[in-house]
Design a protein around this motif. Structure first.
Motif, PDB file in Angstrom:
ATOM      1  N   THR A 139       0.833  -1.197   0.000  1.00 28.71           N
ATOM      2  CA  THR A 139       0.000   0.000   0.000  1.00 28.71           C
ATOM      3  C   THR A 139       0.872   1.254   0.000  1.00 28.71           C
ATOM      4  O   THR A 139       2.055   1.202   0.334  1.00 28.71           O
ATOM      5  CB  THR A 139      -0.921   0.034   1.235  1.00 28.71           C
ATOM      6  N   LYS A 140       0.261   2.372  -0.375  1.00 28.55           N
ATOM      7  CA  LYS A 140       0.993   3.658  -0.371  1.00 28.55           C
ATOM      8  C   LYS A 140       1.527   3.994   1.018  1.00 28.55           C
ATOM      9  O   LYS A 140       2.682   4.400   1.138  1.00 28.55           O
ATOM     10  CB  LYS A 140       0.105   4.783  -0.910  1.00 28.55           C
ATOM     11  N   GLU A 193       4.531   1.861   1.614  1.00 32.00           N
ATOM     12  CA  GLU A 193       5.651   2.325   0.797  1.00 32.00           C
ATOM     13  C   GLU A 193       6.306   3.557   1.424  1.00 32.00           C
ATOM     14  O   GLU A 193       7.534   3.685   1.416  1.00 32.00           O
ATOM     15  CB  GLU A 193       5.191   2.628  -0.624  1.00 32.00           C
TER      16      GLU A 193
END
Length: 78
Positions: A2-3, A6
């Protein structure tokens, strides 16, 4: 990934090696779940059993050199 994950990873990679290792250890430990409350006493019993067997002469000890050779041969195929 997921962002948010990350972003956390990117930030973690900016840390010095010791801090990254410490963070990695904490993350891995968080996956283990709660500790076994009986583990400490079970290990104590096992240690006492092994010491008694050693003192009674019931164990065949191996040098680290021989153990390493055996591991390389049996497990690593060398």
């Amino acid at each position: 990934m997921t962002k948010p994950a990350e972003a956390v990873l990117a930030e973690a990679l900016r840390l010095d090696p010791d801090a990254r290792a410490q963070l990695a250890a904490e993350l891995l430990a968080s996956l283990d779940g709660p500790g076994d409350p009986d583990a400490e006493s079970a290990w104590q019993v096992e240690i006492e059993r092994r010491v008694a067997a050693l003192e009674a002469g019931n164990l065949k000890l191996e040098s680290w050199k021989d153990v390493k050779k055996r591991i390389e041969k049996e497990i690593l195929g060398r």
